[in-house]
Design a protein around this motif. Structure first.
Motif, mmCIF file in Angstrom:
data_model
loop_
_atom_site.group_PDB
_atom_site.id
_atom_site.type_symbol
_atom_site.label_atom_id
_atom_site.label_comp_id
_atom_site.label_asym_id
_atom_site.label_seq_id
_atom_site.Cartn_x
_atom_site.Cartn_y
_atom_site.Cartn_z
ATOM 1 N N GLN A 72 0.809 -1.136 -0.262
ATOM 2 C CA GLN A 72 0.243 -0.176 -0.304
ATOM 3 C C GLN A 72 0.410 1.335 -0.172
ATOM 4 O O GLN A 72 0.347 2.566 -0.450
ATOM 5 N N ILE A 73 1.956 1.104 0.596
ATOM 6 C CA ILE A 73 2.981 2.487 1.186
ATOM 7 C C ILE A 73 3.433 2.490 -0.414
ATOM 8 O O ILE A 73 3.124 3.640 -1.064
ATOM 9 N N GLN A 74 3.945 1.380 -1.273
ATOM 10 C CA GLN A 74 3.890 1.474 -2.665
ATOM 11 C C GLN A 74 2.985 2.115 -3.620
ATOM 12 O O GLN A 74 3.735 3.409 -4.479
ATOM 13 N N ALA A 75 1.806 2.130 -3.208
ATOM 14 C CA ALA A 75 0.586 2.284 -4.267
ATOM 15 C C ALA A 75 0.521 3.835 -4.315
ATOM 16 O O ALA A 75 -0.289 4.813 -4.697
ATOM 17 N N LEU A 76 0.492 4.024 -2.626
ATOM 18 C CA LEU A 76 0.543 5.748 -2.402
ATOM 19 C C LEU A 76 1.390 6.254 -3.404
ATOM 20 O O LEU A 76 1.457 7.364 -3.819
ATOM 21 N N GLY A 77 2.359 6.261 -2.540
ATOM 22 C CA GLY A 77 3.349 6.845 -4.366
ATOM 23 C C GLY A 77 3.369 6.846 -5.184
ATOM 24 O O GLY A 77 2.796 7.485 -5.780
ATOM 25 N N ALA A 78 2.446 5.716 -5.680
ATOM 26 C CA ALA A 78 2.424 6.001 -7.406
ATOM 27 C C ALA A 78 1.330 6.894 -7.314
ATOM 28 O O ALA A 78 1.439 7.585 -8.438
ATOM 29 N N ALA A 79 0.007 6.396 -6.917
ATOM 30 C CA ALA A 79 -1.012 7.852 -6.956
ATOM 31 C C ALA A 79 -0.895 8.792 -6.546
ATOM 32 O O ALA A 79 -1.497 9.868 -7.677
ATOM 33 N N TYR A 80 -0.001 9.654 -5.940
ATOM 34 C CA TYR A 80 0.531 10.548 -5.763
ATOM 35 C C TYR A 80 1.254 11.194 -6.487
ATOM 36 O O TYR A 80 0.802 12.388 -7.172
ATOM 37 N N LEU A 81 2.075 10.570 -7.509
ATOM 38 C CA LEU A 81 2.468 11.631 -8.388
ATOM 39 C C LEU A 81 2.033 10.673 -9.895
ATOM 40 O O LEU A 81 2.136 12.034 -10.500
ATOM 41 N N LEU A 82 0.831 9.986 -9.695
ATOM 42 C CA LEU A 82 -0.197 10.033 -11.145
ATOM 43 C C LEU A 82 -1.258 11.173 -10.672
ATOM 44 O O LEU A 82 -1.667 12.075 -12.128
ATOM 45 N N PHE A 83 -2.085 11.397 -10.020
ATOM 46 C CA PHE A 83 -2.493 12.345 -9.201
ATOM 47 C C PHE A 83 -2.206 14.300 -9.874
ATOM 48 O O PHE A 83 -2.153 14.900 -10.549
ATOM 49 N N ILE A 84 -0.611 14.003 -9.690
ATOM 50 C CA ILE A 84 0.128 15.945 -9.073
ATOM 51 C C ILE A 84 0.246 15.687 -10.980
ATOM 52 O O ILE A 84 0.498 17.004 -11.336
ATOM 53 N N SER A 85 0.691 14.750 -11.300
ATOM 54 C CA SER A 85 1.046 14.807 -13.155
ATOM 55 C C SER A 85 -0.245 14.904 -13.853
ATOM 56 O O SER A 85 -0.029 16.162 -14.762
ATOM 57 N N ILE A 86 -1.449 14.571 -13.452
ATOM 58 C CA ILE A 86 -2.434 14.229 -14.358
ATOM 59 C C ILE A 86 -2.919 15.759 -14.150
ATOM 60 O O ILE A 86 -4.098 16.578 -15.141
ATOM 61 N N LYS A 87 -3.341 16.244 -12.786
ATOM 62 C CA LYS A 87 -3.628 17.744 -12.993
ATOM 63 C C LYS A 87 -3.183 19.050 -13.092
ATOM 64 O O LYS A 87 -3.459 19.822 -13.378
ATOM 65 N N ASP A 124 9.718 12.795 -1.970
ATOM 66 C CA ASP A 124 10.464 12.304 -1.306
ATOM 67 C C ASP A 124 10.527 11.300 -0.897
ATOM 68 O O ASP A 124 11.406 10.436 -1.200
ATOM 69 N N ILE A 125 9.184 11.395 -0.405
ATOM 70 C CA ILE A 125 8.689 9.675 1.024
ATOM 71 C C ILE A 125 9.220 8.809 -0.906
ATOM 72 O O ILE A 125 9.609 7.874 -0.440
ATOM 73 N N ALA A 126 7.951 9.176 -1.771
ATOM 74 C CA ALA A 126 7.898 7.876 -3.171
ATOM 75 C C ALA A 126 8.854 7.847 -3.609
ATOM 76 O O ALA A 126 9.760 6.298 -3.747
ATOM 77 N N PHE A 127 10.222 8.829 -4.001
ATOM 78 C CA PHE A 127 11.718 8.573 -4.096
ATOM 79 C C PHE A 127 12.091 7.398 -3.536
ATOM 80 O O PHE A 127 12.947 6.574 -4.153
ATOM 81 N N ALA A 128 12.101 7.465 -2.136
ATOM 82 C CA ALA A 128 13.654 7.138 -0.883
ATOM 83 C C ALA A 128 12.607 5.638 -0.929
ATOM 84 O O ALA A 128 13.335 4.337 -1.159
ATOM 85 N N ILE A 129 11.091 5.371 -1.123
ATOM 86 C CA ILE A 129 10.797 3.971 -1.535
ATOM 87 C C ILE A 129 11.427 3.258 -2.914
ATOM 88 O O ILE A 129 11.982 2.185 -2.697
ATOM 89 N N ASP A 130 11.306 4.254 -3.716
ATOM 90 C CA ASP A 130 11.889 3.749 -4.880
ATOM 91 C C ASP A 130 13.848 3.264 -4.722
ATOM 92 O O ASP A 130 13.669 2.744 -5.447
ATOM 93 N N SER A 131 13.842 4.526 -4.168
ATOM 94 C CA SER A 131 15.836 4.112 -4.756
ATOM 95 C C SER A 131 15.755 2.955 -3.713
ATOM 96 O O SER A 131 16.726 2.547 -4.125
ATOM 97 N N MET A 132 15.193 3.060 -2.666
ATOM 98 C CA MET A 132 16.083 1.902 -1.801
ATOM 99 C C MET A 132 15.739 0.098 -2.246
ATOM 100 O O MET A 132 16.451 -0.601 -1.821
ATOM 101 N N LEU A 133 14.387 0.389 -2.754
ATOM 102 C CA LEU A 133 13.816 -1.234 -2.822
ATOM 103 C C LEU A 133 14.908 -1.217 -4.502
ATOM 104 O O LEU A 133 15.489 -2.572 -4.434
ATOM 105 N N ALA A 134 15.252 -0.373 -4.935
ATOM 106 C CA ALA A 134 16.447 -0.191 -6.516
ATOM 107 C C ALA A 134 17.413 -0.935 -5.235
ATOM 108 O O ALA A 134 18.042 -1.947 -5.889
ATOM 109 N N GLY A 204 5.538 7.287 -11.959
ATOM 110 C CA GLY A 204 4.642 7.221 -11.518
ATOM 111 C C GLY A 204 3.877 6.131 -11.516
ATOM 112 O O GLY A 204 3.772 4.534 -10.612
ATOM 113 N N VAL A 205 3.911 5.745 -13.384
ATOM 114 C CA VAL A 205 3.502 4.377 -13.620
ATOM 115 C C VAL A 205 4.487 2.887 -13.054
ATOM 116 O O VAL A 205 4.538 1.837 -13.170
ATOM 117 N N LYS A 206 5.775 4.122 -13.268
ATOM 118 C CA LYS A 206 6.531 2.814 -12.891
ATOM 119 C C LYS A 206 6.593 2.091 -11.550
ATOM 120 O O LYS A 206 6.506 1.260 -11.253
#
Length: 258
Positions: A72-87, A124-134, A204-206
């Motif tokens: 769910q944390i990854q999903a929230l990060g994806a949703a946040y980036l997609l939201f600000i992009s579309i908006k 930053d929170i979304a990127f931290a998750i993405d970065s650390m998982l990689a 966000g799609v990533k």
């Protein structure tokens, strides 16, 4: 021992390169978020973003075993980036069709300074998750090495932890300076802002792909986000967005200055 240290050095070098690539798309998000602020406040917002990125990446390492299990944390990060992009793309399109406001005499009002900082920190929170998982996917292959007399740190081997932390922090520094450069480019070619927000959505799609490949969801194969086909697809589309955006932005800039 020397062979192990060389292996660690090599993985650190690769990890820094990986973080540099991740920092490129992250920096675009930072740039478009602070672009509306005065120049002195842009630097402050990016500085606060840098501090937040350090904190979140450090925290993400300690919480990585937890983050891996909570899709769910990854999903929230994806949703946040997609939201600000579309908006933002919608707002831009709406603004282009509304000729009642002279954009030169009445500039578009953006978020306040602290609201902008909040948005940067959420990204930053979304990127931290993405970065650390990689980083985890790369560093867990290393042999165990005790550092500072400790076997584990945050549930991760101390040697692996130090390598991931070093790579992540170097990536944050790269992101900070890259973001400042992107701000300058967007100021020179404001037409590129739409392409920048398309990139935000693609990032966000990533994250969405990573969410769907989580072992508890299983919509996509677990290894798919790190597979060669998806990696090539992601970077090909990203470069394509940049190329098309630059061509259209430069063309529109010439038309406006003609």
């Amino acid at each position: 021992m020397e062979a192990i240290l060389l292996e660690y050095a090599w993985v650190l070098l690769v990890l820094v390169g990986l973080e540099g690539l991740l920092a490129a798309d992250n920096a675009v998000v930072m740039a478009v978020m602070v672009k509306h602020l005065p120049k002195d406040k842009q630097k402050k917002a990016l500085f606060y973003g840098l501090v937040g990125a350090f904190v979140f990446r450090f925290a993400a390492l300690f919480m990585i075993t937890l983050l891996v299990n909570i899709w769910q944390i990854q999903a929230l990060g994806a949703a946040y980036l997609l939201f600000i992009s579309i908006k933002n793309i919608y707002d831009q399109r709406k603004g282009d069709n509304d000729h009642a406001i002279d954009v030169e005499k009445a500039p578009k009002k953006g978020s306040s300074f602290w609201m902008t900082v909040l948005k940067v920190e959420l990204a930053d929170i979304a990127f931290a998750i993405d970065s650390m998982l990689a980083a985890v996917a790369l560093a867990v292959t290393l042999p165990h090495l005790n550092v500072f007399g400790m076997e584990d740190i945050g549930g991760i081997n101390s040697g692996q932890f130090v390598v991931m932390l070093a790579g992540g922090l170097i990536g944050v520094i790269i992101m900070r300076f890259a973001a400042h450069k992107f701000v300058q480019i967007l100021e020179k070619y404001p037409q590129l802002e739409t392409a920048a927000f398309v990139i935000v959505g693609w990032v966000g799609v990533k994250l969405l792909v990573m969410t769907l490949s989580h072992e508890k969801l299983g919509v996509l194969p677990h290894d798919f986000p790190h597979s060669t086909p998806w990696t090539l697809t992601f970077w090909t589309v990203l470069v394509g967005i940049v190329v098309v955006g630059v061509i259209m932005g430069v063309k529109k800039n010439k038309e406006e200055n003609a």
